[in-house]
Design an enzyme around this catalytic site. Structure first.
Site: not given
Ligand SMILES: Cc1ncc(COP(=O)(O)O)c(C=O)c1O
Length: 406
Positions: A80, A160, A210, A246, A334
């Site tokens: 993401g 999130n 994931h 790759t 995060c």
């Molecule tokens: C709303 C949102 N955007 C972006 C991301 C980042 O995705 P990634 O962990 O695959 O880099 C997340 C991670 O959960 C997310 O919840």
């Protein structure tokens, strides 16, 4: 998953599915042959390479089908964060002659917010819209923020931290009327709610495997607008010249299998998860001075989030739950380890003190009603303990300050 506590082994309850999910059996068994049996490089022209290429393209078709796109509009990424970066930086690079103004929101994931901050350093101007108390962005607010030099609007599909689902169709319609490119970060939404990019009228969409029982480190960017030619990641010219390197074939195969499975299971899983979620929300509502955060109904099926008055900091609650074998979080994977109040909650109008006291419980179809009941019992007993602990600490502070001044 087991949790060992004082020598006693409890079956752990994992309810942090917005942070990441377990890879499904299906996705895992689809991936495994591509590590050893079919390990060919998809750019090679021998049969081993062609096998890998076939699998890669089948995964692209699966992703496209799940979101109503064409295969030619899907680009694989490492997740993401990369998809968000590519969308924002790519559009800014290709449209900078037309204008340098971007509109987004205060409640985006850091993958968007920090990319916007980096773009500001390159003289792009950013307007961040404020949500209402439920985390919803008003279409009127978007209309008012548009300027003649606005080149890009980026608004997430589902949040999130609080699980609120945005009225993306209406927001993207406004962008379309003004011929402004619209990107949506759909990392939390894909695999959980139905998505049709044509119906939503979005130009770009980010997703990550994931978050719906695929592997970590794999994602995709949907783009129906031309991407900056060859400039994003230079090298051997993979992903039709846009993203060299790759491809992570086993991961991409896992993404394809997981998105297909999520789409097939969605009607049944949604019904199941909404029932579990609402049972949980109903029980937590009985705890005095607790509050549901996010929208009461327009929220992700398995997403429940709360704040509690008087517990000092959610880290104590998360730790106490952890000791009982319950793996939850405070709101964002995060920022869980940091002491920053979740920016999403303060943007929604909560004061900083209360925003520190948040709890996010995000379910998967692997969770059971018994688990929900165990979680509710534990939270109901931990919250008064934490409140008492705070009162005791305050009393101790007052007593010692009285003695210090004596
Ligand atoms: C709303 C949102 N955007 C972006 C991301 C980042 O995705 P990634 O962990 O695959 O880099 C997340 C991670 O959960 C997310 O919840």
């Amino acid at each position: 998953m087991a949790n060992s506590n004082n020598g006693e082994t409890l079956k752990a309850i994992y309810v942090d599915n917005a942070a990441t999910t377990a890879v499904s059996e299906n996705a895992l068994s689809a991936m495994l042959p591509f590590f050893r049996e079919n390990f060919g490089n998809p750019s090679a022209i021998h049969n081993a390479g062609l096998e890998a290429k076939k699998a890669l393209e089948a995964a692209r078709t699966a992703v496209a089908k799940a979101i109503g796109a064409f295969s030619s509009e899907i680009y694989f990424t490492c997740g993401g964060t990369e998809s968000d970066n590519w969308a924002l930086r790519g559009i800014c690079a290709s449209k900078s002659k037309k204008g340098r103004h971007i509109i987004s929101t205060e409640i985006e994931h850091k993958a968007v917010l920090n990319t916007l901050a980096a773009l500001q350093e390159q003289d792009f101007q950013v307007t961040l819209l404020k949500p209402d108390g439920c985390g919803v962005i008003a279409p009127e607010a978007l209309k008012n923020a548009i300027r003649p030099d606005t080149i890009l609007i980026s608004i997430m599909l589902a949040n999130n931290v609080v699980g609120t689902i945005q009225p993306i169709e209406r927001l993207a319609e406004i962008a379309k009327e003004r011929q402004i490119i619209f990107h949506t970060d759909a990392v939390q939404a894909v695999g959980h709610i139905p998505i049709d990019v044509r119906k939503l009228s979005v130009d770009l969409l980010s997703l990550s495997a994931h978050n719906f029982h695929g592997p970590k480190g794999v994602g995709a960017l949907y783009s129906k607008v031309p991407l900056v030619p060859a400039g994003y990641m230079t090298g051997g010219g993979q992903e039709r010249g846009h993203r060299s390197g790759t491809e992570h074939v086993p991961g991409i195969v896992g993404l394809g299998a997981a998105i297909k499975e999520a789409a097939e299971n969605m009607p049944a899983h949604t019904k199941y998860l909404v029932a579990l979620r609402d049972r949980l929300i109903g029980e937590i509502a009985k705890i005095p001075q607790s509050r549901l955060t996010g929208h009461p109904t327009d929220r992700l099926p398995g997403h429940a989030s709360f704040v509690f008055e008087g517990i000092e900091h959610s880290v104590y609650l998360i730790n106490s739950l952890n000791e009982k074998g319950i793996y939850a979080s405070s709101g964002s994977a995060c920022s869980a380890a940091s002491t920053d109040a979740p920016h999403v909650l303060t943007a929604m109008g909560l004061d900083t003190r209360l925003a520190h006291n948040s709890l996010r419980i995000t379910l998967s179809a692997d969770n059971t009603q018994d688990e929900i009941d165990r979680i509710c019992r534990q939270i109901s007993s931990i919250i008064p303990e934490l409140r008492n602990r705070k009162t005791r600490k305050r009393t101790k502070e007052i007593v010692s300050s009285v003695f210090d001044n004596y």
